[in-house]
Design a protein around this motif. Structure first.
Motif, short mmCIF file in Angstrom:
data_model
loop_
_atom_site.label_atom_id
_atom_site.label_comp_id
_atom_site.label_asym_id
_atom_site.label_seq_id
_atom_site.Cartn_x
_atom_site.Cartn_y
_atom_site.Cartn_z
N VAL A 153 13.70 -37.70 4.85
CA VAL A 153 13.78 -36.24 4.86
C VAL A 153 12.39 -35.69 5.11
O VAL A 153 11.42 -36.11 4.45
N ASP A 173 10.20 -32.09 5.24
CA ASP A 173 10.22 -30.69 4.83
C ASP A 173 8.98 -29.98 5.36
O ASP A 173 7.85 -30.50 5.24
N ARG A 191 14.31 -28.43 6.90
CA ARG A 191 14.49 -29.73 6.25
C ARG A 191 15.31 -30.61 7.20
O ARG A 191 16.47 -30.31 7.47
N ILE A 231 16.81 -34.46 8.40
CA ILE A 231 17.31 -35.70 7.80
C ILE A 231 17.53 -36.71 8.92
O ILE A 231 18.13 -36.39 9.95
#
Length: 646
Positions: free
Chosen positions: A101, A103, A135, A137
């Motif tokens: 992830v 950010d 964000r 993924i």
């Protein structure tokens, strides 16, 4: 408020709060965010970094959060910043796969091409905050069940957001709260569900899958698909890389600490005005469970000198100029220079408490605003004049328009230096004749006289120099104890770490016996497990109860002071120890509990990172000078290396 048992962070010692030092810090130079190891955004204020919180779980577990993480997993496999950026990368391992992830608060091209910005006062540049928390993924192995749960609470947790779908599908929702103008928009290439105040995604990603979730709050559009999201993430990385490349960093093992501190200071700056916030948080406790909880989301005039020392030393002249311009703006508008201002230049920072919040680990009260804004603190004139002097030396000129403001500050120092004040630590006890305050009044007159000579105003320079000499003599007469050690104030033998600034401010030469004695006394008598207290609370009337941790800035001041008095080896050893206390992401709070290394107080703390930069550069300069004076030492080291590695 009730405590929300989210189960996303592993309790330590029974606490549902992550350690302060474990938070990651994001910024787009207008808004900041803190992200816990478990994937929670637990602090974020809108529409700017000193606004009401939207995610406030760091102060109350039911005050809003935004989590993106694998389902049922609380502890990541690893966390880091993408090198040279403010992009957080968290790697997750589950029983079935691995995911990453990332950010970031996006930064894009300058937005205001057709109209002027309503907030920017500094000259426009090439970049601007996008007002988007992105964000992303990526599943890198196997398959991973992921959850995204966005539960904002506006106005410091007092207003729950209601979500509604935007469009025909499940890719966007809009959140609003009664009585509030702020509108949140959550955009994703996954399927969003609405469950009360929660906007939720549950999905299984397989090897190679890439997805995004973006929160936006202005008219600036969020990414529309993953390709767009990734391109904007890369663009933001380029912004941070380009910015950092403008700096001048020595090729040294401590370079990473200098660069992370520089990035943190940039992240704590408010681009529209050039202000530098002391920290991004409010009311993180200096004493666990105690009352020493303050709002640091403001710009302290005191930070100006230290900021300019650090920024100019690293080659960031633009940022130094912006901060100096902010100081000049507020000083020009205000005959009586305040201790601090709002990041937009606001003068009134009335302090109130948020009694509905539990506080971090139960530390109350939770405060917003800061009652010290109207205190009488005599150091403000000195730090202002020193900042002007530093800025002027770098430009070899003194703007004529600044002279009336500068003159007024020097005259204020001359008028008031004999009076007691609240001191550099903003004590809430009775005013005293603090030594550091007198010394900063000396700085005001000394730097003023130098600037007057630069302006070829000999008469004014002579008068201000006489005042500086009078203040110095008064401090030397009344500000030392029987040992010749500088004390906290005129009526005590108690010590204060602020006196470590005397050699740095050139109040006396570093080899003066009183300076050496003061540095040695503070190093021995204010130390707890090698870290410095700012003062002993039982010897200081600060108007508060309870103990406090070691102030990291004071320990870094000691590093610089030891280097100044020629104790290079001790300075290096202490600096190495302090760098070892950095958070896993090389960030620092205001204080450290010397017993366990726990970070205390607001986070990340600009003052600490400023002092780190100056301390590290002091040690590097001292080592460089030592190597130049004793070249045989380098040869001996090389011989040992050759012997170890034939």
């Amino acid at each position: 408020m009730r405590r929300l048992a989210t189960g996303v962070d592993v309790p330590l010692g029974g606490s549902p709060f992550p350690p302060i030092g474990d938070y990651a810090f994001l910024s787009d130079c207008e808004v900041t965010a803190l992200i816990a190891p478990g994937g929670n955004v637990e602090w974020m204020c809108l529409p700017r970094m000193d606004g009401p919180s939207v995610f406030g779980a760091i102060l109350d577990r039911d005050a809003g959060y935004f989590r993106v993480a694998p389902t049922g997993v609380a502890v990541p496999a690893g966390r880091r910043y993408v090198p040279g950026t403010m992009i957080l990368e968290t790697t997750w391992q589950t029983r079935t796969g691995w995911a990453i992830v990332r950010d970031v608060l996006l930064v894009g091209p300058w937005h205001h091409e057709q109209e002027r910005s309503r907030t920017h006062r500094r000259a426009p540049n090439d970049h601007d905050a996008d007002h988007v928390l992105l964000r992303t993924i990526r599943c890198v192995n196997g398959q991973v069940e992921m959850t995204a749960d966005c539960d904002p609470k506006l106005d410091y947790g007092r207003a729950r957001v209601e979500w509604e779908y935007d469009g025909d599908g499940y890719g966007a929702v809009v959140g609003t709260a009664d009585g509030h103008d702020l509108e949140l928009r959550l955009t994703t290439d996954l399927r969003l569900g609405i469950e009360g105040g929660h906007a939720i995604v549950r999905t299984t990603l397989h090897d190679g899958d890439e997805r995004f979730v973006a929160l936006s709050w202005t008219e600036h559009a969020a990414p529309t698909d993953y390709a767009d999201a990734y391109a904007r993430l890369v663009g933001t990385a380029d912004f941070w890389h380009d910015w950092l490349s403008r700096g001048e960093f020595p090729d040294h093992p401590w370079r990473a600490h200098l660069q992370r501190s520089a990035l943190t200071l940039k992240g704590l700056s408010y681009a529209p005005t050039g202000a530098l916030t002391a920290a991004t948080t409010t009311s993180l406790p200096e004493t666990p469970g105690g009352e020493r909880n303050w709002d640091y989301r403001y710009a302290w005039i005191r930070d100006s000198t230290f900021s300019l020392w650090a920024l100019y030393s690293l080659g960031f002249d633009w940022e130094a100029s912006d901060f100096f311009a902010f100081i000049k703006d507020v000083a020009s508008e205000d005959e009586d220079l305040q201790v601090m201002y709002g990041i937009g230049g606001e003068r009134t920072l009335t302090e109130t408490t948020l009694d509905h919040l539990d506080g971090y680990e139960g530390a109350k009260p939770v405060r917003i605003g800061n009652g010290a804004f109207d205190q009488r603190q005599h150091d403000v004139w000195g730090v202002y004049l020193d900042s002007v002097y530093i800025h002027t030396k770098s430009r070899d000129q003194l703007p004529e328009s600044l002279w009336p403001v500068l003159s007024h500050q020097v005259e204020c120092a001359i008028e008031h230096w004999r009076e007691p004040d609240r001191g550099i630590w903003e004590v809430r006890g009775e005013p005293k004749h603090f030594v550091s305050s007198k010394v900063f009044c000396w700085v005001a007159c000394d730097r003023g006289a130098r600037l007057a000579r630069l302006r070829q105003d000999g008469e004014t320079a002579e008068r201000w120099q006489r005042a500086a000499d009078e203040i110095r003599e008064d401090v030397l007469t009344h500000g030392t104890d029987d040992r010749g050690v500088f004390t906290q104030h005129y009526d005590t033998d108690a010590l204060d770490a602020s006196c470590l600034l005397l050699p740095l401010l050139r109040f006396l030469p570093p080899d003066d016996e009183r300076i050496v004695a003061t540095v040695e006394a503070i190093a021995q008598e204010l130390a707890v497990d090698g870290l410095l207290l700012r003062y002993k609370v039982d010897e200081t009337d600060d108007g508060l109860h309870g103990e406090e941790g070691a102030f990291v800035i004071c320990s870094f001041w000691l590093v610089s002071a030891l280097a100044e008095i020629g104790q290079t080896h001790r300075a290096r050893a202490l600096c190495e120890k302090l760098l070892g206390y950095a958070s896993p992401l090389l960030l620092y709070a205001e204080e450290i509990d010397a017993r366990n290394g726990r970070h205390l107080g607001n986070f990340p703390q600009a003052f600490t990172h400023l002092a780190l930069i100056n301390a590290v550069l002091h040690v590097i300069r001292a080592d460089t000078q030592l190597a130049a004076e004793h070249p045989h030492l380098d040869a001996a080291r090389q011989e040992r290396r050759d012997a170890d590695h034939p």
